[in-house]
Enzyme design. Sequence first.
Site, mmCIF file in Angstrom:
data_model
loop_
_atom_site.group_PDB
_atom_site.id
_atom_site.type_symbol
_atom_site.label_atom_id
_atom_site.label_comp_id
_atom_site.label_asym_id
_atom_site.label_seq_id
_atom_site.Cartn_x
_atom_site.Cartn_y
_atom_site.Cartn_z
ATOM 1 N N TYR A 2 -12.566 -3.585 -7.561
ATOM 2 C CA TYR A 2 -13.106 -4.496 -8.579
ATOM 3 C C TYR A 2 -12.746 -4.025 -9.992
ATOM 4 C CZ TYR A 2 -15.764 -6.137 -4.560
ATOM 5 O OH TYR A 2 -16.120 -6.618 -3.331
ATOM 6 N N GLU B 46 -22.186 -8.350 -6.255
ATOM 7 C CA GLU B 46 -22.971 -7.125 -6.144
ATOM 8 C C GLU B 46 -22.231 -6.140 -5.259
ATOM 9 O OE1 GLU B 46 -25.347 -9.785 -4.791
ATOM 10 O OE2 GLU B 46 -26.262 -10.197 -6.743
ATOM 11 N N ASN C 169 -19.860 2.590 -2.609
ATOM 12 C CA ASN C 169 -18.662 1.983 -2.011
ATOM 13 C C ASN C 169 -17.450 2.214 -2.925
ATOM 14 O OD1 ASN C 169 -16.732 0.400 -0.760
ATOM 15 N ND2 ASN C 169 -18.143 -1.278 -0.307
ATOM 16 N N ALA D 145 -13.364 -8.470 2.779
ATOM 17 C CA ALA D 145 -13.135 -7.442 3.803
ATOM 18 C C ALA D 145 -11.695 -7.491 4.299
ATOM 19 C CB ALA D 145 -14.090 -7.642 4.975
HETATM 20 C C1 LIG Z 1 -12.941 -2.802 -0.204
HETATM 21 C C2 LIG Z 1 -11.779 -3.275 0.671
HETATM 22 C C3 LIG Z 1 -11.886 -4.803 0.832
HETATM 23 C C4 LIG Z 1 -10.449 -2.915 -0.018
HETATM 24 O O1 LIG Z 1 -9.391 -3.455 0.766
HETATM 25 P P1 LIG Z 1 -7.873 -2.916 0.656
HETATM 26 O O2 LIG Z 1 -6.989 -3.984 1.192
HETATM 27 O O3 LIG Z 1 -7.780 -1.572 1.275
HETATM 28 O O4 LIG Z 1 -7.686 -2.770 -0.928
HETATM 29 P P2 LIG Z 1 -6.278 -2.800 -1.697
HETATM 30 O O5 LIG Z 1 -5.266 -2.050 -0.888
HETATM 31 O O6 LIG Z 1 -5.967 -4.176 -2.130
HETATM 32 O O7 LIG Z 1 -6.636 -1.907 -2.968
HETATM 33 C C5 LIG Z 1 -6.556 -2.414 -4.292
HETATM 34 C C6 LIG Z 1 -7.133 -1.363 -5.213
HETATM 35 O O8 LIG Z 1 -8.488 -1.067 -4.882
HETATM 36 C C7 LIG Z 1 -8.746 0.329 -5.067
HETATM 37 N N1 LIG Z 1 -9.033 0.955 -3.775
HETATM 38 C C8 LIG Z 1 -8.917 0.395 -2.558
HETATM 39 N N2 LIG Z 1 -9.321 1.261 -1.595
HETATM 40 C C9 LIG Z 1 -9.698 2.386 -2.238
HETATM 41 C C10 LIG Z 1 -10.217 3.618 -1.796
HETATM 42 N N3 LIG Z 1 -10.411 3.874 -0.492
HETATM 43 N N4 LIG Z 1 -10.517 4.564 -2.723
HETATM 44 C C11 LIG Z 1 -10.343 4.326 -4.034
HETATM 45 N N5 LIG Z 1 -9.832 3.133 -4.531
HETATM 46 C C12 LIG Z 1 -9.523 2.194 -3.628
HETATM 47 C C13 LIG Z 1 -7.485 0.906 -5.683
HETATM 48 O O9 LIG Z 1 -7.591 0.768 -7.097
HETATM 49 C C14 LIG Z 1 -6.431 -0.031 -5.135
HETATM 50 O O10 LIG Z 1 -5.278 -0.065 -5.925
HETATM 51 P P3 LIG Z 1 -4.097 1.007 -5.681
HETATM 52 O O11 LIG Z 1 -3.753 0.937 -4.231
HETATM 53 O O12 LIG Z 1 -3.017 0.539 -6.597
HETATM 54 O O13 LIG Z 1 -4.678 2.338 -6.045
HETATM 55 C C15 LIG Z 1 -11.805 -2.585 2.069
HETATM 56 O O14 LIG Z 1 -11.911 -1.185 1.873
HETATM 57 C C16 LIG Z 1 -12.906 -3.044 2.984
HETATM 58 O O15 LIG Z 1 -12.769 -4.040 3.712
HETATM 59 N N6 LIG Z 1 -14.059 -2.343 2.968
HETATM 60 C C17 LIG Z 1 -15.206 -2.715 3.826
HETATM 61 C C18 LIG Z 1 -15.870 -3.978 3.356
HETATM 62 C C19 LIG Z 1 -16.415 -3.828 1.947
HETATM 63 O O16 LIG Z 1 -16.990 -2.819 1.574
HETATM 64 N N7 LIG Z 1 -16.227 -4.901 1.129
HETATM 65 C C20 LIG Z 1 -16.706 -4.959 -0.234
HETATM 66 C C21 LIG Z 1 -18.130 -5.378 -0.234
HETATM 67 S S1 LIG Z 1 -18.787 -5.499 -1.889
#
Ligand SMILES: CC(C)(COP(=O)(O)OP(=O)(O)OC[C@H]1O[C@@H](n2cnc3c(N)ncnc32)[C@H](O)[C@@H]1OP(=O)(O)O)[C@@H](O)C(=O)NCCC(=O)NCCS
Length: 147
Positions: free
Chosen positions: A119, A107, A112, A74
């Site tokens: 991933y 998982e 999402n 997260a």
């Molecule tokens: C999922 C989560 C951890 C991603 O965190 P983040 O720091 O924004 O992700 P990053 O900036 O490192 O993104 C890396 C890559 O992920 C993908 N990505 C991240 N957010 C995205 C979005 N909103 N839509 C599409 N792709 C996305 C992209 O491929 C991105 O690479 P890019 O920026 O070069 O396109 C964040 O959205 C989060 O905390 N979500 C809520 C908790 C959750 O769902 N956790 C996963 C549980 S399985």
Amino acid sequence: MNGYRIRTAEERDIDRLTELDALCFSMPWSREAFHQELCENPLAFYMVLESEDNVIGYAGLWMILSEGHITNVAVEPAMRRKGLAELLLRELFQQAGDRGIQRFTLEVRPSNVAANGLYEKLGFVVMGRRKQYYEDNGEDALILWRG
Ligand SMILES: CC(C)(COP(=O)(O)OP(=O)(O)OC[C@H]1O[C@@H](n2cnc3c(N)ncnc32)[C@H](O)[C@@H]1OP(=O)(O)O)[C@@H](O)C(=O)NCCC(=O)NCCS
């Protein structure tokens, strides 16, 4: 990346991680769950991401033989789309690799989009599906593997 620090999570992080989880998940972990993971579970390994001494993200896994079962990832909502989850997970893979972990699994909800994009970018592929896995809305879980 400048201005960020990644370190192993400690007992003192429990309150902040509980707070962060409530901001990030529809079924957040309780304080007790974090206590169990950080202080009692010998298989668990968690890392936090800090900006100016404030924890803004975390990720962790269970180390089972040579497999890393990722439990949670997260990043604080205001800090997303800066590459921080990717940075954190790459460091987690490195540190877990140093501890003998060769493959990673997790998982994820099909709905999402952000997590699935993350991933996929990190090399995970869908290897299966658990039917009606999530208790809150009965959504299936995709089972992903990397390595
Ligand atoms: C999922 C989560 C951890 C991603 O965190 P983040 O720091 O924004 O992700 P990053 O900036 O490192 O993104 C890396 C890559 O992920 C993908 N990505 C991240 N957010 C995205 C979005 N909103 N839509 C599409 N792709 C996305 C992209 O491929 C991105 O690479 P890019 O920026 O070069 O396109 C964040 O959205 C989060 O905390 N979500 C809520 C908790 C959750 O769902 N956790 C996963 C549980 S399985």
